[in-house]
Design an enzyme around this catalytic site. Structure first.
Site, PDB file in Angstrom:
ATOM      1  N   ASP A  13       0.599  -1.458   0.004  1.00 26.91           N
ATOM      2  CA  ASP A  13      -0.015  -0.123  -0.194  1.00 26.91           C
ATOM      3  C   ASP A  13       0.983   1.264  -0.066  1.00 26.91           C
ATOM      4  O   ASP A  13       0.563   2.566   0.782  1.00 26.91           O
ATOM      5  CB  ASP A  13      -0.474   0.109   1.745  1.00 26.91           C
ATOM      6  CG  ASP A  13      -1.844  -0.883   1.229  1.00 26.91           C
ATOM      7  OD1 ASP A  13      -2.161  -1.853   0.280  1.00 26.91           O
ATOM      8  OD2 ASP A  13      -1.530  -1.868   2.446  1.00 26.91           O
ATOM      9  N   HIS A  41      -3.609  -1.357  -6.405  1.00 29.99           N
ATOM     10  CA  HIS A  41      -3.468  -0.999  -6.653  1.00 29.99           C
ATOM     11  C   HIS A  41      -4.487   0.675  -7.093  1.00 29.99           C
ATOM     12  O   HIS A  41      -5.516   0.497  -7.700  1.00 29.99           O
ATOM     13  CB  HIS A  41      -2.111  -0.383  -8.070  1.00 29.99           C
ATOM     14  CG  HIS A  41      -1.053  -1.190  -7.666  1.00 29.99           C
ATOM     15  ND1 HIS A  41      -0.432  -1.589  -6.834  1.00 29.99           N
ATOM     16  CD2 HIS A  41      -0.185  -1.965  -8.662  1.00 29.99           C
ATOM     17  CE1 HIS A  41       0.116  -2.060  -7.640  1.00 29.99           C
ATOM     18  NE2 HIS A  41       0.676  -2.930  -8.469  1.00 29.99           N
TER      19      HIS A  41
END
Length: 427
Positions: A13, A41
């Site tokens: 992340d 993403h």
């Protein structure tokens, strides 16, 4: 032209989608080399936000070929849903190539993933329940089903029957769950085969030819260094190798093709799921970082755990990946804090440790040793040049470089495609 690798330098992340999208304008191929739809993403272009789980971010660049490599495990239903969603928004998905050697996530993988996680109770690892681990397990056990098997219905059925002979015994007799019917799965996956067939290719050969022709290839990892099954905070890790060493294997090219490894690293630290996290903030400051940074999983929606920047794991990521550059993201989130702590080492049983502990027991007991830097109040979201950053923000960046051992070559100051400061060209 050589290839370059883009990897997460923390627990995932970190903003790899933004970085890949930025570099996508200068590369010809973007290759996802490991993981599955257990990670995501997010790419923001203007007012449009794209959440990608399996397809490489290069799909959003019209002149870039997105490739799903052999190291990825693929849920074909999820992949087609993602493709259809992009197509509905005007994105050309016909360019997508899928390695024939990638492994398929099957219904029994998802079923086993969910039931075993529930069975573990408080000892659970925090899996997404999407079948990633069981699929990689079958791959290593040599009982998996690959993308190429979709092209031969007879082989597909034979492999499925063999797999379900064992898996149904486990589901029914150990976990008291419904058996999975062969015919139902065959029918479902035959439909997938019809649609995905035109995208299946010998992607290793395609990439080798591209590199020989002078094309630029970007290898994109999912998750992050500390989630690597070998180098991460085991067992609280993923089932694959996000680290740079696996990039060549998962893409099907030789390691000497790679000459640059870029680590994406957040200006603070987050992780999802269980496991040690030395700088975690269980207070209002942690909640504030989560709120400002929008720290909720793209794939699961789970709230991410938040903490200050950890230079120990940054140094570790630089070492195990051989990072040549850092791409620092979400620097804008730290605006408004009077002081910004950085973890420079750990206290473990009264002893100072400056490198990643050798054992997970030691890591679990690590307590952060902080140094504090002055914060800044300015909003960074409109800054477009490094020279225009506040002095305190520049000091923060320089300190991170010194502590991590790698130069910061790009800085993210917001989610948008244009909210990036490039210090050193990465391609």
């Amino acid at each position: 032209m050589p290839a370059l690798v883009l990897i997460g330098a923390q627990w995932g992340d970190e903003g790899k989608g933004k970085a890949t999208d930025l570099l996508g304008g200068a590369v010809d191929y973007v290759v996802r080399y490991q993981g599955g739809n257990n990670a995501g993403h997010t790419v923001v272009i203007g007012e449009e936000r794209y959440a990608l789980h399996l397809i490489p971010s290069g799909i959003l660049r019209a002149d870039c070929v997105p490739v799903i490599g052999n190291g990825v495990v693929i849920d074909p239903g999820v992949l087609l849903t993602e493709m259809d969603g992009l197509a509905a928004r005007g994105i050309d998905v016909s360019r997508l190539l899928i390695s024939a050697n990638a492994h398929l996530i099957m219904p029994h993988h998802r079923a086993l993933d969910r039931v075993t996680e529930r069975y573990l109770g408080k000892a659970r690892i925090g899996t997404t329940g999407r079948g990633i681990g069981p699929t990689y397990g079958d791959k290593v056990a040599r009982t998996g089903i690959r993308v190429q098997d979709l092209l031969d219905p007879g082989i597909f059925r034979k492999k499925l029957e063999l797999a379900l002979r064992e898996k149904n015994q486990v589901l029914a007799k150990v976990y008291n769950r419904r058996r999975i019917e062969v015919d139902e799965v065959v029918e479902e996956y035959a439909a997938y085969a019809e649609r995905l067939g035109p995208h299946i290719a010998d992607t290793g050969l395609v990439l080798d030819r591209a590199l020989r022709e002078g094309k630029v290839v970007l290898l994109e990892g999912s998750q992050g260094t500390l989630l690597d099954v070998d180098h991460g905070s085991y067992p609280f890790v993923t089932s694959s190798n996000p680290t740079a060493g696996y990039a060549a294997t998962g893409a099907g090219i030789g390691p000497t093709r790679i000459n640059r490894v870029v680590g994406i690293i957040k200006a603070y630290t987050t992780r999802v799921g269980a496991g040690p996290f030395p700088t975690e903030l269980d207070d209002k400051v942690g909640e504030e970082l989560r709120r400002i940074g929008g720290e909720f999983g793209v794939t699961t929606g789970r709230a991410r755990r938040t903490g200050w920047f950890d230079a120990v794991i940054a140094r570790y990521a630089v070492r195990v990946n051989g990072l040549t550059d850092l791409f620092l993201t979400k620097l804008d989130v730290l605006s408004g804090f009077d002081r910004v702590p950085i973890c420079v080492g750990y206290d473990i049983g009264g002893e100072r440790v400056d490198e990643m502990p050798m054992t997970q027991t030691e890591f679990h007991h690590a307590r952060p040793i902080y140094t504090e830097l002055p914060g800044w109040q300015e909003d960074l979201s409109d800054v477009r040049k490094y020279a225009d950053l506040p002095a305190a923000a520049k000091d923060y960046i320089r300190t991170l470089e010194e502590l991590s051992g790698a130069p910061v070559s790009a800085i993210g100051v917001g989610p948008g495609r244009d909210q990036t400061l490039v210090i050193n060209d990465l391609v």
